[in-house]
Design a protein around this motif. Structure first.
Motif, PDB file in Angstrom:
ATOM      1  N   PRO A   1      -2.031   4.713  -6.241  1.00 20.15           N
ATOM      2  CA  PRO A   1      -2.601   4.094  -5.039  1.00 20.15           C
ATOM      3  C   PRO A   1      -3.716   3.094  -5.341  1.00 20.15           C
ATOM      4  CG  PRO A   1      -3.488   6.276  -5.326  1.00 20.15           C
ATOM      5  CD  PRO A   1      -2.434   6.104  -6.393  1.00 20.15           C
TER       6      PRO A   1
ATOM      7  N   TYR B   1       1.165   4.041  -3.042  1.00 25.25           N
ATOM      8  CA  TYR B   1       0.806   5.437  -2.809  1.00 25.25           C
ATOM      9  C   TYR B   1       1.973   6.359  -3.158  1.00 25.25           C
ATOM     10  CZ  TYR B   1      -1.117   9.669  -0.930  1.00 25.25           C
ATOM     11  OH  TYR B   1      -1.577  10.963  -0.810  1.00 25.25           O
TER      12      TYR B   1
ATOM     13  N   TYR C   1       0.838  -1.199   0.000  1.00 29.78           N
ATOM     14  CA  TYR C   1       0.000   0.000   0.000  1.00 29.78           C
ATOM     15  C   TYR C   1       0.873   1.249   0.000  1.00 29.78           C
ATOM     16  CZ  TYR C   1      -3.187   3.662   1.231  1.00 29.78           C
ATOM     17  OH  TYR C   1      -3.895   4.848   1.205  1.00 29.78           O
TER      18      TYR C   1
ATOM     19  N   GLU D   1      -2.819   5.999   6.010  1.00 26.33           N
ATOM     20  CA  GLU D   1      -3.497   7.043   5.238  1.00 26.33           C
ATOM     21  C   GLU D   1      -3.419   8.379   5.969  1.00 26.33           C
ATOM     22  OE1 GLU D   1      -7.041   5.226   2.501  1.00 26.33           O
ATOM     23  OE2 GLU D   1      -7.482   5.430   4.644  1.00 26.33           O
TER      24      GLU D   1
ATOM     25  N   VAL E   1      -3.650  11.384   3.196  1.00 27.15           N
ATOM     26  CA  VAL E   1      -4.466  11.049   2.027  1.00 27.15           C
ATOM     27  C   VAL E   1      -5.800  11.779   2.164  1.00 27.15           C
ATOM     28  CG1 VAL E   1      -5.609   9.180   0.776  1.00 27.15           C
ATOM     29  CG2 VAL E   1      -3.353   8.788   1.811  1.00 27.15           C
TER      30      VAL E   1
END
Length: 131
Positions: free
Chosen positions: A48, A43, A39, A74, A79
């Motif tokens: 992502p 990103y 992940y 996140e 994010v």
């Protein structure tokens, strides 16, 4: 569009990959730690994951713990809300405690119980704006 399947059962990866390959680029992780690494790299690379498909019962770290780490990541990466991944729980557990935890703590978009039914999976994903 990009999906990440997190399950310790490779047959789940193959099934979902075959079912969803026409909708998104599909990647697989066999453990929670691998999922967190994938992940973060995705990103940082500017590509992502739009959705993460998460099993609950896994060795090392269960799916709820993985989701918490991903949601914390996140926040660390700042994010923006609309770009947060959609969480699809994929599990054989259907008790109230696990379902509630997935939706209220993990912010799950939908909860799909194994064994999978192709029509049901596609319907849930369409109904929840994932595909």
């Amino acid at each position: 569009m990009r999906f990440l399947f997190v399950d310790d059962d490779e047959t789940v990866h193959m099934y979902l990959g075959k079912l969803l390959e026409s909708y998104a680029k599909c990647d697989s992780a066999l453990s929670g730690g691998e999922a967190v690494d994938m992940y973060k790299k995705a990103y940082e690379a500017g590509d992502p994951y739009n959705a993460v498909f998460m099993d609950i019962m896994m060795p090392e770290m269960d799916g709820h713990a993985v989701v918490k780490r991903l949601r914390d990541l996140e926040n660390e990466l700042q994010v923006p809300g609309p770009q947060e991944f959609k969480l699809v729980m994929i599990t054989s557990l259907k008790d109230t405690k696990n379902v509630s935890k997935a939706f209220f703590k993990g912010l799950a978009t939908c909860y799909i119980v194994k064994p999978f039914n192709k029509v049901h999976v596609l319907h849930e994903l369409r109904e929840n704006g994932i595909i």
